[in-house]
Design a protein around this motif. Structure first.
Motif, PDB file in Angstrom:
ATOM      1  N   SER A  99       0.880 -29.211  51.316  1.00  0.00           N
ATOM      2  CA  SER A  99       1.930 -30.116  50.905  1.00  0.00           C
ATOM      3  C   SER A  99       1.128 -31.290  50.243  1.00  0.00           C
ATOM      4  CB  SER A  99       2.441 -30.361  52.084  1.00  0.00           C
ATOM      5  OG  SER A  99       3.663 -31.293  51.552  1.00  0.00           O
ATOM      6  N   VAL A 100       1.301 -31.608  49.129  1.00  0.00           N
ATOM      7  CA  VAL A 100       0.560 -32.808  48.589  1.00  0.00           C
ATOM      8  C   VAL A 100       1.361 -33.834  48.124  1.00  0.00           C
ATOM      9  CG1 VAL A 100      -1.168 -31.049  47.303  1.00  0.00           C
ATOM     10  CG2 VAL A 100       0.842 -31.810  46.185  1.00  0.00           C
ATOM     11  N   PRO A 101       0.947 -35.215  48.312  1.00  0.00           N
ATOM     12  CA  PRO A 101       1.584 -36.469  48.149  1.00  0.00           C
ATOM     13  C   PRO A 101       1.937 -36.310  46.487  1.00  0.00           C
ATOM     14  CG  PRO A 101      -0.409 -37.140  49.265  1.00  0.00           C
ATOM     15  CD  PRO A 101      -0.323 -35.660  48.841  1.00  0.00           C
ATOM     16  N   ALA A 102       3.074 -36.939  46.245  1.00  0.00           N
ATOM     17  CA  ALA A 102       3.836 -36.970  44.924  1.00  0.00           C
ATOM     18  C   ALA A 102       2.794 -37.671  43.694  1.00  0.00           C
ATOM     19  CB  ALA A 102       5.198 -37.670  45.059  1.00  0.00           C
ATOM     20  N   GLU A 103       2.146 -38.907  44.701  1.00  0.00           N
ATOM     21  CA  GLU A 103       1.291 -39.522  43.643  1.00  0.00           C
ATOM     22  C   GLU A 103       0.114 -38.843  43.158  1.00  0.00           C
ATOM     23  OE1 GLU A 103       0.645 -40.754  47.824  1.00  0.00           O
ATOM     24  OE2 GLU A 103       2.082 -40.538  46.505  1.00  0.00           O
ATOM     25  N   GLN A 104      -0.434 -37.567  43.696  1.00  0.00           N
ATOM     26  CA  GLN A 104      -1.470 -36.727  43.493  1.00  0.00           C
ATOM     27  C   GLN A 104      -0.935 -35.602  42.792  1.00  0.00           C
ATOM     28  OE1 GLN A 104      -3.850 -36.007  46.767  1.00  0.00           O
ATOM     29  NE2 GLN A 104      -4.145 -38.147  47.456  1.00  0.00           N
ATOM     30  N   PHE A 105       0.234 -35.581  42.317  1.00  0.00           N
ATOM     31  CA  PHE A 105       0.816 -34.311  41.564  1.00  0.00           C
ATOM     32  C   PHE A 105       1.505 -34.658  40.269  1.00  0.00           C
ATOM     33  CE2 PHE A 105       3.569 -30.670  41.086  1.00  0.00           C
ATOM     34  CZ  PHE A 105       2.773 -29.627  41.327  1.00  0.00           C
ATOM     35  N   LEU A 106       1.088 -34.239  39.225  1.00  0.00           N
ATOM     36  CA  LEU A 106       1.951 -34.444  38.054  1.00  0.00           C
ATOM     37  C   LEU A 106       2.561 -33.374  37.801  1.00  0.00           C
ATOM     38  CD1 LEU A 106      -1.667 -35.265  36.188  1.00  0.00           C
ATOM     39  CD2 LEU A 106      -0.107 -36.960  37.367  1.00  0.00           C
ATOM     40  N   PHE A 107       3.988 -33.527  37.613  1.00  0.00           N
ATOM     41  CA  PHE A 107       4.995 -32.571  37.599  1.00  0.00           C
ATOM     42  C   PHE A 107       5.464 -32.636  36.131  1.00  0.00           C
ATOM     43  CE2 PHE A 107       9.568 -31.205  38.149  1.00  0.00           C
ATOM     44  CZ  PHE A 107       9.112 -29.641  38.586  1.00  0.00           C
ATOM     45  N   LEU A 108       5.521 -31.670  35.375  1.00  0.00           N
ATOM     46  CA  LEU A 108       5.725 -31.623  33.831  1.00  0.00           C
ATOM     47  C   LEU A 108       7.118 -30.522  33.873  1.00  0.00           C
ATOM     48  CD1 LEU A 108       5.229 -32.067  30.982  1.00  0.00           C
ATOM     49  CD2 LEU A 108       3.865 -30.039  30.776  1.00  0.00           C
ATOM     50  N   SER A 109       8.131 -31.370  33.382  1.00  0.00           N
ATOM     51  CA  SER A 109       9.462 -30.734  33.023  1.00  0.00           C
ATOM     52  C   SER A 109      10.234 -31.322  31.975  1.00  0.00           C
ATOM     53  CB  SER A 109      10.344 -30.486  34.386  1.00  0.00           C
ATOM     54  OG  SER A 109      10.885 -31.850  34.691  1.00  0.00           O
ATOM     55  N   LYS A 110      11.300 -30.517  31.271  1.00  0.00           N
ATOM     56  CA  LYS A 110      12.393 -31.303  30.443  1.00  0.00           C
ATOM     57  C   LYS A 110      13.724 -31.426  31.193  1.00  0.00           C
ATOM     58  CE  LYS A 110      13.586 -31.278  25.534  1.00  0.00           C
ATOM     59  NZ  LYS A 110      15.031 -30.943  25.725  1.00  0.00           N
ATOM     60  N   PRO A 111      14.288 -32.074  31.711  1.00  0.00           N
ATOM     61  CA  PRO A 111      15.579 -31.875  32.430  1.00  0.00           C
ATOM     62  C   PRO A 111      16.586 -32.185  31.712  1.00  0.00           C
ATOM     63  CG  PRO A 111      14.440 -34.193  32.898  1.00  0.00           C
ATOM     64  CD  PRO A 111      13.316 -33.450  32.281  1.00  0.00           C
TER      65      PRO A 111
END
Length: 516
Positions: free
Chosen positions: A218-230
């Motif tokens: 489980s990784v913190p949100a600040e270390q994860f780049l989430f790519l999407s087009k909602p």
């Protein structure tokens, strides 16, 4: 069109007693329906939307299950259907053609240092597995977002290095448990706080042999780049960009297979030999005349090119009618299906078939495509590129590998030349805007995929090389590049003369007083 309804028992009773009143009442009911939204009462002739239960929430168990189903279907069609493969290839190619970073700190030397440092990171360090450069990683991530709905990069600290670990959509959360996640603070692998902000992402490993998903970290949100087009503000997990066209695409895929099989079957039969004497069909001599027998017991004869066959008195040859497959109606159906797919993806039909358009229509199509690609590039910049650039430069400054400056985070991204259908037309338009002060040279250079400062430096370098080589050979520059430098020799002479130190008057000119 609303569904006609039959009068109920009460209305029929009124009609028996007071038919005039019953008619007025029926007309009033119809008027009430007419003044409403037809779409709200589609009737039985149309399918139902599913109402609130299906469409209210964007992250319900049903929506999560459907999201996974569209992802599996999109991956299958990408592998097997040329149209879907072509769409993903082309859009990824145009959006991520070239990715370059231009620093704009205000100091040319620091800009050069930042660009060289980041370029080296992009080419040699970015991928934690060491397989891809940064541009390829971004293209694969963007393609995965289109196909699967979303994608993630985990920022990994590998000693002093900052690197990226690629996480595909099905590895964010457990895909086997999306239908029974009832926790309001947990959405398909994303943990939320009370404000609805993502605070961490659950990542899973996928076993290559069994496709079994195993919890990884489980990784913190600040270390994860989430790519999407909602599509909605309530949406956390992205849905495949191909979702609205998966059904039409699979229809085309199956129709192609059916028609291809029918055409091959029709082409495999050249003709039919008929016997006019039915009694001779079962004789031994008639049986010997055939070359073989099919599995169903039918007699066959091999067709030899350019061979003249003499028929027996009781035989006749009838050419097989293939039915002109594929027919014009089939081609029209395919064209309509492709148009449906194009509209579902917000792409012009010319993206699939430019042969039908010409003139101003082509430019309009190209402009629409460029708008679509620019929107995708904006998503890449805001969700991945700027964040990666900030972390990499921050890391380099902290390690003392690049100098610190107040405007260290200022810069912009370049994605290569803009898509155009008429280069000459666009060039003339840009020159007119430039001459009238309505567009900058830097903006035009950026649309062509160049950095303006680098472009000016390259032009100066080329002019210097041309000047020195021509001077060494003793020939004027106009003999080599007259159209580009029509008055180069006189301009260079004027520059050299202006750079000579000024000389004062001679003694003779000043007279005897000056000599004393």
């Amino acid at each position: 069109m609303t569904t006609p309804t039959q009068p109920n028992f009460f209305e029929r009773l009124i009609a028996k007693v007071a038919p005039q009143y019953a008619l007025v009442r029926a007309l009033a009911q119809d008027k009430l329906v007419l003044f409403g939204y037809d779409a709200a009462t589609p009737g039985t002739f149309r399918g139902s939307s599913g109402g609130m239960g299906k469409n209210a929430g964007s992250e319900t168990s049903k929506m999560a299950t459907d999201r996974m189903a569209t992802m599996w279907d999109a991956r299958d069609l990408e592998r097997n259907m040329p149209i879907v493969r072509c769409v993903l290839d082309r859009v990824s190619q145009y959006v991520c053609g070239t990715i370059q970073y231009q620093a704009q700190t205000g100091d040319d030397q620091i800009d050069s240092a930042y660009e060289a440092y980041f370029q080296n990171w992009m080419a040699n360090i970015a991928d934690v597995t060491g397989r891809h450069n940064f541009r390829m990683l971004v293209e694969l991530a963007f393609r995965s977002m289109l196909r699967d709905g979303d994608f993630g990069f985990y920022l990994v600290r590998n000693g002093p290095l900052l690197q990226l670990q690629s996480i595909e959509s099905d590895r964010i959360g457990d895909p086997n448990k999306v239908s029974n996640q009832m926790d309001e603070g947990y959405v398909q692998g994303i943990k939320l706080n009370d404000l609805g902000q993502p605070i961490s992402y659950d990542l899973f490993r996928r076993e290559r042999k069994s496709n079994r998903y195993i919890p990884d970290k489980s990784v913190p949100a600040e270390q994860f780049l989430f790519l999407s087009k909602p599509l909605r503000t309530d949406e956390y997990r992205g849905v495949s960009w191909l979702a609205p066209v998966l059904a039409p695409a699979r229809d085309l895929y199956e129709v192609f297979a059916f028609e291809r099989g029918a055409a091959k079957w029709a082409a495999s039969i050249a003709g039919v030999i008929r016997m006019t004497d039915t009694l001779s069909r079962n004789t031994t001599s008639a049986q010997i005349a055939w070359d073989g027998v099919t599995a169903a017991g039918e007699n066959t004869m091999a067709v030899t090119p350019n061979k003249l066959i003499r028929l027996k008195p009781n035989e006749d040859v009838t050419p097989f009618n293939t039915g002109n497959r594929p027919s014009g109606a089939f081609a029209a159906y395919i064209g309509a299906g492709i148009r449906d797919i194009a509209m579902g993806l917000n792409l012009p039909y010319g993206f699939f078939n430019m042969a039908e358009f010409g003139g101003a229509t082509v430019r309009l199509e190209a402009m629409q495509l460029q708008r679509t690609f620019a929107r995708f590039q904006e998503i890449l910049v805001s969700k991945v590129l700027d964040k990666v650039k900030k972390e990499v430069l921050n890391n380099g400054i902290a390690l003392g590998e690049i100098p610190a400056t107040e405007n260290w985070n200022n810069g912009r991204w370049q994605f290569g030349p803009h898509l155009t259908a008429d280069t000459g037309y666009d060039t003339d338009a840009n020159l007119s805007l430039l001459q009238n002060g309505l567009k900058s040279a830097a903006a035009i250079a950026g649309e062509e995929g160049y950095d303006y400062e680098d472009l000016v430096g390259q032009l100066i370098k080329e002019a210097t090389i041309l000047r020195d080589r021509c001077a060494a050979a003793g020939i004027p520059i106009e003999m080599v590049a007259q159209a580009r430098f029509p008055e180069a020799t006189s301009q260079i002479a004027a520059i050299n003369e202006a750079m000579q130190p000024a000389t004062g008057p001679t003694i003779d000119e000043m007279g005897d007083g000056a000599a004393k």
